[in-house]
Enzyme design. Structure first.
Site, PDB file in Angstrom:
ATOM      1  N   ASP A 186       0.975  -1.132   0.018  1.00 37.04           N
ATOM      2  CA  ASP A 186      -0.149  -0.110   0.029  1.00 37.04           C
ATOM      3  C   ASP A 186       0.827   1.111   0.063  1.00 37.04           C
ATOM      4  O   ASP A 186       1.833   1.405   0.734  1.00 37.04           O
ATOM      5  CB  ASP A 186      -1.046   0.050   1.183  1.00 37.04           C
ATOM      6  N   GLU A 201       1.054  -0.604  -5.139  1.00 31.75           N
ATOM      7  CA  GLU A 201       0.075   0.692  -5.521  1.00 31.75           C
ATOM      8  C   GLU A 201       1.036   1.758  -5.439  1.00 31.75           C
ATOM      9  O   GLU A 201       1.223   2.390  -4.414  1.00 31.75           O
ATOM     10  CB  GLU A 201      -0.963   0.716  -4.216  1.00 31.75           C
TER      11      GLU A 201
END
Length: 729
Positions: A406, A459
């Site tokens: 993330d 990401e």
């Protein structure tokens, strides 16, 4: 300072040297520290012989007894003023014995730190007698002292001091401590100030609010049954189908419970969610963070216990059972992993021992202004070892198949979400966090060396070059990268009224310019259906029929576009409301035809995609793609062909993103044989999907009519607001 003073004020750093059984010149002495006891008796464990009553050296809790001989393992019975008594093995008699095999492996801290269920031999080599217990070890290099507190000592901070070592790790073995025992660490900083009691950074289970206490749990008890899965031959992931179902486990489906609703447990999800994923035809299940987190509203993206699956849904073994069931059904499991930042909760990692041992000391590097959280200090070997250990932990102990990292962009750039003057350039004068970049490379290198069948996904929302390129060629080494540009451009285009789409034709076309630069995943994730952005179907213009038609066209467009696929839960049946993490998906919508029909389309797309090599083998190869209709902006028509790596299979994709039909439209094909046919496999305007059924014909023969620069073509009636996928026969 006397021993009693240092114990009472919790300043003793080496209690193993003072407490327990120790030799004197011509005798032996047992010393123990037991606050609130008024009498303590000593017994030999092997014979149950009463050795004697200890003398009270200090009324605050220091007792001792001299012995003529060594008695081996002993136990104590402590008596208290309320006439209660407590029988226990003195933990200090074991000293470092439980840590003889202690090896502080850099990337495998989960095998040594935390609360490790283990055994100590209190017999002989010839006749071993194993004593169960738990050995605790915590890294707090700058602490003045550390004590273990829990149910077993009434959370008394000076009852069970731990012993420090030059490696900065404090440790103690607690005999006969049962699984499920709650504990924390009470730490005094270097100035002697008592900090808020801390949860275990390497704890394997954690209670929820308000205690956030760590819980003893045996991480190696579960017996895995996925040998067939782990031994399978794996096709390189870039040439394999990857169709990901992204799930927030607590809100996928919930059990009614009066005015409230309870999330399904891991055991229930192992039945209901896994069966649904299999039925729908997904290849991968991606779980939003399951590492323990204090605040529900963070969805798991503010984790604190990175070695602990959230207890909201069950135990560690329950989660392992869930993964086992996924593998039994040939579903790969991807976890969201958050090494970018951590929250400031007092029981967590922030100033863990009174100093910044996990976070940057410099607030310009160590504090994230958007998320109000601390940033890990990637310049410290100890921090990188800790984070890399958490990655390997999920892969080894939980058999996870991939990690999606993330917020990579926030790690890469020193000026991320910062204005001028709020960040400090690196040694080269630039805005890159060189330490974080090196950490990410080491992460990918370690994962692929240790678990060759695993995948890593970034990401990453910027144009940072080579995110999914090999480290040897200057890349970060990720297996895949989320294509945020494709997501933004595609949703922006589809949200526009069709009357304006012809002016924004390039938004759909631009992605093909760079779609082979990285190994991309095309994400329609949870981030696109929250915070006022509206659900996917509600983003679409027009009345209900047009909204449904637009989403169906988008679905097939995504599946046909080069890149792996990801869809968030609820998208597959056209949930109208935004995702709300506090409640279940709106499963009741499937009682209505248009939602059930959208779900049927996604199911058919999933299964077709898995079996069609042309849609996944050349995701990272421009040779597997060919434009056919690239200048049809006035009609909002695009067409292209995709091929497998051996050019044995061809798929033809035609998208009409205007609400009008086109009769007898010639689409050029790369074939010079009029004996060749193209068969419609997916038509999002089909009546079974809720479409108009405008196009009835299924099979189309190639004819010698030139179109779009090709000498041959097929002629078909193109339906409105639809994507049509044909396969060359």
């Amino acid at each position: 300072m006397s021993l009693a003073d240092s114990l009472f004020h919790t300043l003793e750093t080496r209690p193993f040297d003072q407490l327990g059984l120790h030799p004197l010149k011509d005798s032996w002495v047992i010393r123990t520290w037991q606050p609130h006891a008024i009498k303590i008796e000593v017994y030999c464990h092997h014979t149950d012989e009463h050795i004697g009553t200890m003398s009270c050296d200090d009324v605050r809790g220091l007792f001792s007894i001299k012995l003529d001989k060594w008695i081996g393992t002993y136990y104590l019975i402590a008596h208290y003023e309320d006439q209660n008594q407590h029988k226990y093995f003195d933990p200090y008699q074991f000293g470092d014995r439980a840590f003889q095999d202690f090896e502080h492996t850099a990337y495998q801290q989960y095998k040594n730190l935390g609360a490790q269920c283990c055994q100590v031999n209190i017999g002989t080599e010839q006749k071993p007698n194993m004593l169960d217990g738990v050995r605790f070890a915590v890294y707090a290099p700058n602490a003045r002292s550390v004590s273990l507190v829990g149910d077993f000592n009434i959370w008394n901070g000076n009852a069970t001091p731990m012993s420090s070592h030059v490696d900065g790790i404090w440790r103690i073995f607690m005999p006969n401590l049962p699984e499920g025992a709650l504990y924390k660490y009470e730490i005094k900083d270097q100035y002697g100030q008592v900090l808020t009691q801390k949860s275990d950074p390497v704890g394997f289970s954690t209670e929820q609010y308000p205690s956030f206490a760590s819980k003893v749990e045996n991480q190696r008890r579960y017996k895995w049954k996925d040998q067939k899965w782990t031994d399978r031959d794996v096709t390189p992931p870039h040439a394999s189908p990857m169709n990901v179902y992204e799930v927030h486990a607590p809100s996928w489906r919930q059990n009614p419970n009066g005015d409230q609703a309870d999330p399904l447990s891991w055991i229930e999800l192992a039945d209901q969610l896994v069966n649904y994923v299999v039925e729908m035809g997904y290849t991968h299940l991606e779980l939003m963070p399951v590492a323990e987190f204090p605040l529900d509203d963070s969805w798991g993206y503010q984790p604190l216990q990175l070695f602990s699956p959230t207890s909201r849904l069950g135990s560690m073994d329950d989660f392992k059972f869930f993964v086992d069931q996924c593998h039994k059904n040939n579903i790969a499991v991807i976890l969201d992993w958050v090494p970018a930042h951590f929250p400031s909760d007092a029981h967590g990692l922030a100033k863990f021992d009174g100093t910044c041992i996990y976070e940057y000391e410099d607030s310009q590097k160590g504090w994230h202004p958007d998320w109000k959280s601390y940033i890990y200090d990637y310049g410290k070997t100890s921090v990188c070892d800790f984070l890399l250990s958490t990655a390997l932990f999920w892969l080894e102990e939980f058999h996870i198949d991939g990690l999606r990292v993330d917020a990579v962009a926030s790690m890469l750039y020193l000026d991320y979400s910062r204005e001028d003057g709020q960040w400090t350039p690196n040694v080269n004068g630039g805005n890159l966090n060189l330490e974080a970049i090196e950490f990410l490379k080491n992460f990918n290198r370690l994962v692929y060396q240790s678990f060759p069948k695993a995948i890593t996904i970034a990401e990453e929302s910027t144009a940072y070059p080579g995110v999914s390129s090999p480290i040897e060629s200057g890349g970060l080494g990720f297996g895949f990268k989320w294509n945020m540009g494709w997501m933004n451009d595609t949703l922006s285009y589809f949200q526009k009224d069709p009357i304006y789409r012809s002016h924004h034709y390039e938004q759909l076309c631009f992605g093909f310019v760079y779609c082979f630069d990285e190994n991309f995943v095309l994400p329609l994730s949870h981030d696109e259906v929250v915070h006022g952005k509206r659900s996917i179907i509600d983003k679409m213009p027009g009345d209900l029929w047009q909204k449904c038609a637009n989403q169906r066209a988008l679905a097939a467009w995504q599946f046909a576009h080069p890149g792996k696929k990801l869809n968030f839960m609820g998208i597959e049946f056209g949930q109208f409301s935004e995702w709300n993490f506090r409640q279940s998906l709106d499963w009741h919508l499937l009682e209505f035809d248009h939602h059930k029909q959208i779900q049927t389309l996604y199911k058919d797309l999933n299964h077709f995609y898995k079996g069609e090599k042309a849609l996944y083998e050349t995701d990272a190869n421009y040779e597997g793609f060919k434009w056919i209709e690239r200048i049809g902006h006035q009609q909002n028509i695009l067409a292209f062909a995709r091929f497998d790596e051996k050019f044995e299979n061809e798929v033809l994709v035609i998208a009409n993103l205007a609400p009008v039909t086109h009769d007898n439209y010639n689409i050029g094909v790369d074939s010079d044989s009029t004996l060749t046919n193209y068969e419609i496999i997916i038509n999002t305007d089909d009546e079974k999907y809720g479409g108009s059924g405008f196009t009835k014909q299924i099979l189309y023969q190639v004819n010698p009519i030139a179109a779009q620069g090709y000498a041959h073509s097929i002629c078909l009636n193109i339906p409105p607001l639809a994507t049509v996928i044909l396969k060359k026969k």
